[in-house]
Write an enzyme that holds these catalytic residues in place. Sequence first.
Site, mmCIF file in Angstrom:
data_model
loop_
_atom_site.group_PDB
_atom_site.id
_atom_site.type_symbol
_atom_site.label_atom_id
_atom_site.label_comp_id
_atom_site.label_asym_id
_atom_site.label_seq_id
_atom_site.Cartn_x
_atom_site.Cartn_y
_atom_site.Cartn_z
ATOM 1 N N ASP A 134 0.807 -1.107 -0.028
ATOM 2 C CA ASP A 134 0.002 -0.069 -0.004
ATOM 3 C C ASP A 134 0.752 1.343 0.051
ATOM 4 O OD1 ASP A 134 -2.320 1.680 0.308
ATOM 5 O OD2 ASP A 134 -3.383 -0.020 0.952
ATOM 6 N N HIS A 194 -2.725 3.177 -4.638
ATOM 7 C CA HIS A 194 -2.209 2.690 -3.427
ATOM 8 C C HIS A 194 -0.612 2.167 -3.624
ATOM 9 C CE1 HIS A 194 -5.946 2.830 -0.806
ATOM 10 N NE2 HIS A 194 -6.483 2.482 -1.767
ATOM 11 N N ASP A 230 -8.421 -0.807 -6.321
ATOM 12 C CA ASP A 230 -9.243 0.101 -5.398
ATOM 13 C C ASP A 230 -8.839 1.487 -5.591
ATOM 14 O OD1 ASP A 230 -7.341 -0.884 -4.057
ATOM 15 O OD2 ASP A 230 -8.399 -0.168 -2.287
ATOM 16 N N GLU A 231 -9.736 2.551 -5.224
ATOM 17 C CA GLU A 231 -9.466 4.046 -5.189
ATOM 18 C C GLU A 231 -8.142 4.451 -5.771
ATOM 19 O OE1 GLU A 231 -10.956 4.283 -0.642
ATOM 20 O OE2 GLU A 231 -8.923 3.085 -0.898
ATOM 21 N N TRP A 237 -16.695 -4.554 -2.215
ATOM 22 C CA TRP A 237 -16.377 -3.853 -0.797
ATOM 23 C C TRP A 237 -17.199 -2.545 -0.503
ATOM 24 C CZ3 TRP A 237 -14.174 1.095 0.410
ATOM 25 C CH2 TRP A 237 -13.488 1.586 -0.794
ATOM 26 N N TRP A 239 -8.577 -3.175 8.073
ATOM 27 C CA TRP A 239 -7.796 -2.330 7.620
ATOM 28 C C TRP A 239 -6.927 -1.705 8.826
ATOM 29 C CZ3 TRP A 239 -6.797 -2.756 2.693
ATOM 30 C CH2 TRP A 239 -7.940 -3.162 1.855
ATOM 31 N N GLU A 251 -5.086 1.222 9.491
ATOM 32 C CA GLU A 251 -4.451 2.597 9.968
ATOM 33 C C GLU A 251 -4.324 3.112 11.496
ATOM 34 O OE1 GLU A 251 -6.791 1.868 7.685
ATOM 35 O OE2 GLU A 251 -6.796 3.090 5.833
HETATM 36 C C1 ACM Z 1 -10.942 -0.570 0.214
HETATM 37 O O1 ACM Z 1 -11.380 -0.715 1.275
HETATM 38 N N1 ACM Z 1 -10.293 0.280 -0.315
HETATM 39 C C2 ACM Z 1 -10.901 -1.893 -0.678
#
Ligand code: ACM
Length: 543
Positions: free
Chosen positions: A176, A247, A316-317, A383, A458, A460
């Site tokens: 990431d 990412h 993603d994103e 997701w 996740w 963080e």
């Molecule tokens: C995600 O939660 N960005 C897959």
Amino acid sequence: MHQLIPAPVRAETTDRSAFLLDGATTLTARAGTESTGRWLRTTLGAAFGLPLVPGGEGTGNTVDLRIDPAREPEGYRLTVTPGGGVEISGGSAAGVFWGAQTLRQLLGPEAFRRAPVGPAGPRAVPLLDIEDGPRFGWRGLMLDVARHFMPTDDVLRYLDLMAAHKLNVFHFHLTDDQGWRIEIKRHPRLTETGAWRARTRYGHRASDLWDETPHGGYYTQDDIREIVAYAAERHIRVVPEIDIPGHSQAAISAYPELGNTDVIDTSALSVWDTWGVNPNVLAPTDNTLRFFEGVFEEILDLFPADTSPFIHIGGDECLKDQWKQSPAAQARMAGLGLTGEDELQSWFIRHFDGWLTARGRRLIGWDEILEGGLAEGAAVSSWRGYAGGIAAAEAGHDVVMCPEQQVYLDHRQDGGPDEPMPIGYVRTLEDVYRFEPVPPGLSEEAAAHILGTQANVWTEVMQNRARVDYQVFPRLAAFAEVAWSPLPAPAERDFAAFERRMAAHYARLDALGVGYRPPGGPLPWQRRPGVLGRPIEGPPPHV
Ligand code: ACM
């Protein structure tokens, strides 16, 4: 029945008395069940000092493991009789292993310890007949080891915790913006540079606190081989994730030419030290494609096809701002005849779909890979709600349901003020218990494409194993039952009965040393007063 979690399909107590496992009990592991035999000897040997020596067929004082191909692959039957001892027959080696996990639960919380805590002596197993098997073939847990590194030993422990809950897919989020965690021999700077950051924001992105301790770590290729072998011994498939084309700041900080060098000075980037969606994405160049083909070649080597049929490429994103500004990206789009940046993302994903398919693997990505056209044969981790998964399943693609509104275990477990660094929606143990992976109204044909479900974690705001334990448990127990057991519709699920079984399960988790959230709320050392999270108010939308 017998406080089992996840609940078995059918269980009958056949007699009020018990079979006694003792020093003379033998273990017969028939063809194909040897690894479960090894696991039982190691586990029960440690907890109770039971030798479970091989042999002893027909003595009636034995644990007998066998494969019965007439059963479903992951199904099993476990019978305990006074004359025959314990018999576990599974449809495959995996089924036998899940039966052995049930046997461990039947032996009480001490069976979850690594040395005897009471006097030596026989161990009672109730006389019963259990017939069991999973609702879904994909019962997953995703751990983000990129935002905060989790040492190999902690990963192995999580594989054991998954096995104890009959979960069978470990989604390993290895890269990431904030760190690259897997050694790639041909690109050593990915870990020399990309695995370390100078400091870390403490709390979510609105927090003004910083942890000035450098943070990082990575798995050597031997660490990865150990993790993969450990998972395989527990019948857990590993899905490695290399997240592209977004990412990717950690990779770009190590190899600046991977970024959009005509938009920003990528050589000035370091491994990201804060949270959010990052604009620094991969440049759509041939160099980038060749670089990541090299990465995936090593990934395929480390994660063999039999236990890792799926390879996750993230997707993603991926913010498109730099591609919009980049003359090189725009030229690439023109050259390919693409009309928008979403199509450029699709082109990226399709490239690796073809590349992986040619090598006998299947691509899986987050539901953004639907945008601009889904690559053929690709599977989707849904997701952002159910919608992506529904669209993908209706279009004939396989889907893993992991909607963030339901099963993101980083989301807070309670609305009270004491939740540490609260993130997202309130998702209580009961909410997770009432999560339904197959949305109503899906056609039968589309529903058959729901491979299963997965809880995602996740990290963080989870700096270490204790924080991860707190977020994951006890909710993973409820999730495991959703993924395994044939539960009725959400509103009809008997949560009170589940909670009663949880009383026994908390004792198992205590024996395992899991730092779960107690039903009464966080203990003083589990709180983080004054550290900002990012709670979302109100109930989650049903999307
Ligand atoms: C995600 O939660 N960005 C897959």
